[in-house]
Design a protein around this motif. Structure first.
Motif, PDB file in Angstrom:
ATOM      1  N   ARG A 146     -31.073  35.281  34.185  1.00  7.26           N
ATOM      2  CA  ARG A 146     -29.854  36.141  33.328  1.00  7.26           C
ATOM      3  C   ARG A 146     -30.421  36.977  32.427  1.00  7.26           C
ATOM      4  O   ARG A 146     -29.841  38.060  32.056  1.00  7.26           O
ATOM      5  CB  ARG A 146     -29.354  34.845  32.359  1.00  7.26           C
ATOM      6  CG  ARG A 146     -28.608  33.775  33.194  1.00  7.26           C
ATOM      7  CD  ARG A 146     -28.079  32.584  32.498  1.00  7.26           C
ATOM      8  NE  ARG A 146     -27.145  33.034  31.074  1.00  7.26           N
ATOM      9  CZ  ARG A 146     -27.222  32.220  30.358  1.00  7.26           C
ATOM     10  NH1 ARG A 146     -27.853  31.091  29.917  1.00  7.26           N
ATOM     11  NH2 ARG A 146     -26.325  32.750  29.294  1.00  7.26           N
ATOM     12  N   TYR A 150     -22.266  34.749  24.456  1.00  7.89           N
ATOM     13  CA  TYR A 150     -21.211  35.509  25.505  1.00  7.89           C
ATOM     14  C   TYR A 150     -21.311  36.936  24.817  1.00  7.89           C
ATOM     15  O   TYR A 150     -21.225  36.881  23.425  1.00  7.89           O
ATOM     16  CB  TYR A 150     -20.091  34.971  25.876  1.00  7.89           C
ATOM     17  CG  TYR A 150     -19.318  34.800  24.853  1.00  7.89           C
ATOM     18  CD1 TYR A 150     -18.277  35.598  24.303  1.00  7.89           C
ATOM     19  CD2 TYR A 150     -19.039  33.380  24.253  1.00  7.89           C
ATOM     20  CE1 TYR A 150     -17.371  35.341  23.150  1.00  7.89           C
ATOM     21  CE2 TYR A 150     -17.933  32.806  23.212  1.00  7.89           C
ATOM     22  CZ  TYR A 150     -17.535  34.073  22.657  1.00  7.89           C
ATOM     23  OH  TYR A 150     -16.316  33.548  21.910  1.00  7.89           O
ATOM     24  N   ARG A 166     -19.630  28.493  31.467  1.00  5.36           N
ATOM     25  CA  ARG A 166     -20.635  29.441  31.893  1.00  5.36           C
ATOM     26  C   ARG A 166     -20.084  30.160  33.055  1.00  5.36           C
ATOM     27  O   ARG A 166     -20.468  31.369  33.142  1.00  5.36           O
ATOM     28  CB  ARG A 166     -21.894  28.520  32.339  1.00  5.36           C
ATOM     29  CG  ARG A 166     -22.936  29.301  33.247  1.00  5.36           C
ATOM     30  CD  ARG A 166     -23.718  30.400  31.955  1.00  5.36           C
ATOM     31  NE  ARG A 166     -24.012  29.762  30.850  1.00  5.36           N
ATOM     32  CZ  ARG A 166     -25.151  29.087  30.637  1.00  5.36           C
ATOM     33  NH1 ARG A 166     -25.860  28.956  31.627  1.00  5.36           N
ATOM     34  NH2 ARG A 166     -25.371  28.508  29.336  1.00  5.36           N
ATOM     35  N   GLU A 189     -20.078  34.323  33.424  1.00  8.25           N
ATOM     36  CA  GLU A 189     -20.815  35.082  34.315  1.00  8.25           C
ATOM     37  C   GLU A 189     -20.020  35.204  35.503  1.00  8.25           C
ATOM     38  O   GLU A 189     -20.604  36.113  36.416  1.00  8.25           O
ATOM     39  CB  GLU A 189     -21.935  33.966  34.922  1.00  8.25           C
ATOM     40  CG  GLU A 189     -22.815  33.317  34.077  1.00  8.25           C
ATOM     41  CD  GLU A 189     -23.923  34.263  33.538  1.00  8.25           C
ATOM     42  OE1 GLU A 189     -24.212  35.302  34.401  1.00  8.25           O
ATOM     43  OE2 GLU A 189     -24.367  34.204  32.555  1.00  8.25           O
ATOM     44  N   ARG A 223     -20.805  39.703  31.244  1.00  9.23           N
ATOM     45  CA  ARG A 223     -20.584  38.707  30.557  1.00  9.23           C
ATOM     46  C   ARG A 223     -19.810  38.612  29.179  1.00  9.23           C
ATOM     47  O   ARG A 223     -19.891  37.901  28.564  1.00  9.23           O
ATOM     48  CB  ARG A 223     -22.092  38.037  30.058  1.00  9.23           C
ATOM     49  CG  ARG A 223     -23.185  38.059  31.216  1.00  9.23           C
ATOM     50  CD  ARG A 223     -24.403  37.114  30.763  1.00  9.23           C
ATOM     51  NE  ARG A 223     -25.252  37.110  32.186  1.00  9.23           N
ATOM     52  CZ  ARG A 223     -26.125  37.505  32.573  1.00  9.23           C
ATOM     53  NH1 ARG A 223     -26.834  38.736  31.901  1.00  9.23           N
ATOM     54  NH2 ARG A 223     -26.647  37.239  33.633  1.00  9.23           N
TER      55      ARG A 223
END
Length: 373
Positions: free
Chosen positions: A47, A155, A177, A181, A186
């Motif tokens: 990430r 986020y 999540r 994502e 994001r």
């Protein structure tokens, strides 16, 4: 160089440079018995890693974490955990010009003023790449916290002028999540994300960059974590988040909006609940008097635009002469999406440290541990 160590009981020390052979971190104070393997780092490191979308630098790094010590037969041993991340995609030649002048918005001038010397290859220790080591350490802290029922989710709330709707986080419901994502930025709000993408496309054509805001929500933190004076939970969180190079502002709860409110509007009322004591609202962001109150911890971090831009800027060289520059190399047009996991890591490091410190708060807890009946 001082200042590369963070924490008291759960303590980390990061090392390495952006264009050196490797960077890494030593984690000390981690309890024995926590399951830990190389796979535990994979998702978080991916990430943060560059080269994932057109909004990130194309520098390609696998960011594989090697465990050198502190783990035996798949569990932490209680001894220092040494983690290494090899640099595999350095292009130091991209920075040869930088040696002769100071890039606006960077630490070039201040490093020279402090040390009389600087590593101009990507910024050395001041490079955003240093955060890879923090994320690795944050994974270890996250494993500890997960065993205690604590979950940290961050986020992108805003990029430039485009902000997620207010109900993205509301009434204790944290975006999943998968929602976070789903898009390249994001931002768990499709409309805001699309607007931000269009905005960034225009900036990239101009050779410019954007800043933004990351919101972080922590659930499962019990009441009573933090110290009431210098080591307040919010003070430690502020220090941790401000230590991320691009951060210029931090808010807890209602943040700067409290300056506009009356006491009757700002105070969270207390109410009885089945579990004990609850609140009518969470304007305080889960922290009162520097100590957690059992509600979700809510914080926001404001990130400045990436300072390395192709657009012409005015600066001076090391002789003090005025020059015009256009920064070359591989750079993010916006750093915020990749910084989401860095914010989570720093929050986890603070909580792991303060929760371990909290074990020594009450004599009854010490007695229960050491006195065998």
């Amino acid at each position: 160089m001082a200042g590369s160590v963070f924490g008291e009981v759960f303590r980390i020390s990061t090392w390495g440079e952006s264009h050196g052979p490797a960077l890494g971190v030593v984690v000390d104070g981690c309890p024995a018995g926590i399951p830990l393997s190389g796979e535990d780092f994979t998702e978080a490191m991916a990430r943060r890693a560059p080269g994932q979308t057109k909004y990130a630098t194309p520098r390609s790094e696998t960011d594989t974490v090697e465990i050198l010590s502190g783990v035996f037969e798949g569990k932490t041993t209680g001894t220092p955990i040494s983690l290494v991340i090899r640099n595999t995609s350095q292009r130091s030649g991209d920075y040869s010009e930088v040696a002769g002048y100071y890039r606006p918005g960077h630490a070039d001038f201040t490093f020279d003023a402090k040390y009389g010397f600087r590593d101009y290859r990507g910024g050395g220790r001041s490079s955003g790449r240093e955060t890879a080591a923090r994320v690795a350490a944050g994974c270890v802290a996250g494993k500890l916290l997960a065993g205690l029922g604590v979950d940290t989710t961050a986020y992108v709330k805003q990029i430039g002028p485009y902000c997620c709707r207010k109900n993205v986080y509301q009434d204790g419901i944290v975006p999943s999540r998968e929602q976070i994502e789903a898009g390249p930025l994001r931002m768990p709000d499709e409309e805001a994300s699309a607007q931000a993408e269009e905005y960034l496309a225009g900036l990239m054509e101009e050779g410019d960059s954007a800043g933004g805001v990351i919101e972080c929500i922590v659930t499962g933190v019990p009441a009573g974590i933090g110290e009431p004076v210098f080591d307040k939970l919010d003070a430690r969180l502020g220090q941790a988040i401000f230590s991320i190079g691009a951060v210029k502002g931090v808010e807890i709860g209602d943040g700067f909006h409290v300056a506009e409110a009356r006491g009757s509007e700002n105070n969270d009322g207390f109410i009885p609940t089945e579990d004990g004591v609850g609140k009518t609202a969470n304007r305080a962001g889960g922290i009162l008097g520097g100590i957690s109150d059992g509600n979700p911890i809510v914080l926001r971090a404001a990130f400045k635009p990436t300072p390395s831009i192709r657009k012409e800027q005015q600066t001076v060289n090391r002789k003090g002469e005025a020059v015009s520059i256009s920064v070359k190399g591989r750079h993010d047009p916006v750093i915020v999406p990749r910084a989401v996991v860095v914010v989570e890591a720093m929050v986890n490091l603070v909580l792991a440290d303060l929760m371990l410190i909290g074990l020594s708060t009450r004599m009854e807890d010490i007695t229960n541990y050491y006195v065998k009946n």
